[in-house]
Design a protein around this motif. Sequence first.
Motif, mmCIF file in Angstrom:
data_model
loop_
_atom_site.group_PDB
_atom_site.id
_atom_site.type_symbol
_atom_site.label_atom_id
_atom_site.label_comp_id
_atom_site.label_asym_id
_atom_site.label_seq_id
_atom_site.Cartn_x
_atom_site.Cartn_y
_atom_site.Cartn_z
ATOM 1 N N PRO A 22 0.833 -1.203 0.000
ATOM 2 C CA PRO A 22 0.000 0.000 0.000
ATOM 3 C C PRO A 22 0.869 1.254 0.000
ATOM 4 O O PRO A 22 2.077 1.203 0.187
ATOM 5 C CB PRO A 22 -0.771 -0.118 1.305
ATOM 6 N N GLN A 23 0.219 2.380 -0.202
ATOM 7 C CA GLN A 23 0.927 3.652 -0.106
ATOM 8 C C GLN A 23 0.088 4.650 0.679
ATOM 9 O O GLN A 23 -1.144 4.600 0.660
ATOM 10 C CB GLN A 23 1.259 4.213 -1.484
ATOM 11 N N GLU A 24 0.792 5.540 1.368
ATOM 12 C CA GLU A 24 0.096 6.598 2.091
ATOM 13 C C GLU A 24 -0.302 7.692 1.110
ATOM 14 O O GLU A 24 0.492 8.091 0.249
ATOM 15 C CB GLU A 24 0.975 7.177 3.188
ATOM 16 N N VAL A 25 -1.542 8.148 1.216
ATOM 17 C CA VAL A 25 -2.059 9.166 0.304
ATOM 18 C C VAL A 25 -2.865 10.184 1.104
ATOM 19 O O VAL A 25 -3.151 9.992 2.289
ATOM 20 C CB VAL A 25 -2.963 8.547 -0.792
ATOM 21 N N ILE A 26 -3.228 11.236 0.444
ATOM 22 C CA ILE A 26 -4.236 12.172 0.945
ATOM 23 C C ILE A 26 -5.463 12.022 0.070
ATOM 24 O O ILE A 26 -5.376 12.155 -1.153
ATOM 25 C CB ILE A 26 -3.739 13.633 0.881
ATOM 26 N N ILE A 27 -6.597 11.658 0.685
ATOM 27 C CA ILE A 27 -7.830 11.611 -0.099
ATOM 28 C C ILE A 27 -8.508 12.969 0.018
ATOM 29 O O ILE A 27 -8.658 13.526 1.103
ATOM 30 C CB ILE A 27 -8.760 10.456 0.333
ATOM 31 N N ASP A 28 -8.901 13.501 -1.128
ATOM 32 C CA ASP A 28 -9.430 14.862 -1.233
ATOM 33 C C ASP A 28 -10.794 14.787 -1.898
ATOM 34 O O ASP A 28 -10.898 14.490 -3.092
ATOM 35 C CB ASP A 28 -8.461 15.719 -2.056
ATOM 36 N N PHE A 29 -11.842 15.001 -1.102
ATOM 37 C CA PHE A 29 -13.183 15.010 -1.662
ATOM 38 C C PHE A 29 -13.460 16.386 -2.276
ATOM 39 O O PHE A 29 -12.933 17.401 -1.831
ATOM 40 C CB PHE A 29 -14.220 14.675 -0.588
ATOM 41 N N SER A 30 -14.292 16.413 -3.279
ATOM 42 C CA SER A 30 -14.601 17.670 -3.956
ATOM 43 C C SER A 30 -15.281 18.668 -3.027
ATOM 44 O O SER A 30 -15.382 19.851 -3.335
ATOM 45 C CB SER A 30 -15.485 17.399 -5.178
#
Length: 356
Positions: A197-205
């Motif tokens: 896996p990778q660490e991400v930032i999830i960005d909702f609209s």
Amino acid sequence: MNTIKTVRLCPPKISAEHIKEKIVCIRAHRERIFETSMQLIGDKLIYHNYGQGGAGWTFLFGCVNESIRQFEQKINEMPNIKNKPICIIGAGCYGLLTAIILTQKGYSVRIVAKETETIASNKAAGFFFPRPRKSSTPGERAIFESRGMESYRIYKQIALGNHPFIKGGPKILPAYYGLDIDPGFAPYIQAGLVDAPQEVIIDFSSGKKYPAIEYQTIFINSSMLMKELNRLQNELRIPISMGTVENFLDVPELIIFNCAGLGARELTSDKRIVPVQGHLITLQNQSIQDLQYMINVKVVQLSPKGTPRDELIYFAPKEDGILGITFIRGQDSLAANHYEFERLLERCHDFFGTDT
């Protein structure tokens, strides 16, 4: 310095006109580990396969295959039972898949079930979540791992269109987990079944942003898979008798596969089975092509007594989307706790940043 990738996601619409149904289901959760064992009662051979509640679809293929392996091992020891008819108790995913595989192997099979429609197998959100119970022993953890990995391999086979008789249901999708949630994929990564896996930032609209761990993993479309299993049951002409089994000795067949789910609690007097009540909300009027991802995070929410406690948010693109979930231990009533639905929607509106 590595830059953390930002993933932009479309949030589901969860205002009133986008709510399709509020669902309560009861999972048959067995403490420490599910039961897959053989028992001799009188002259009857009983193959138990129950207690996976909360992760039933996750361990489906591994547990069903193990149960059938135990049976065929006994046939090698007692060849006189090979052509005896078989009764399967339960018409959920475990009962149906067991019946289908045994019928394909040439055995005479029938199913007896209390119900076929309003069962937990139809209601599941669809996460593959193979983590052992917190109280599991090292030996039990090894069983979780082997059964889960066997299931995962078969789900991938179906997703790639290579399964010999199941034509659809699972697919590989991105799944975003909170940093404090371990879904149990470490051995799968080591075995090459799941990418690291990778660490991400999830960005909702909506402007809401969160750090998360992104996996590419299996989404199990439980309603589609149940349709597949029911299709195969009909094509193979496997009969289903409606009724409740209260004692194994009442069943005329000498070979029984016990896939009774919550019903196994009374049937076996297994005190380790704990009913767990779940609340789910199905969605409608979505652009589902924009929602091809899964979410599994913890958030802090005030309890009815005003104290903060961890709550879960699930999202999966089942049909037009499904939101969840609660795990209320010891509750076996299908009566909805409407306050739990209100709390679920409240935390989902806050998390996704959507209007009420």
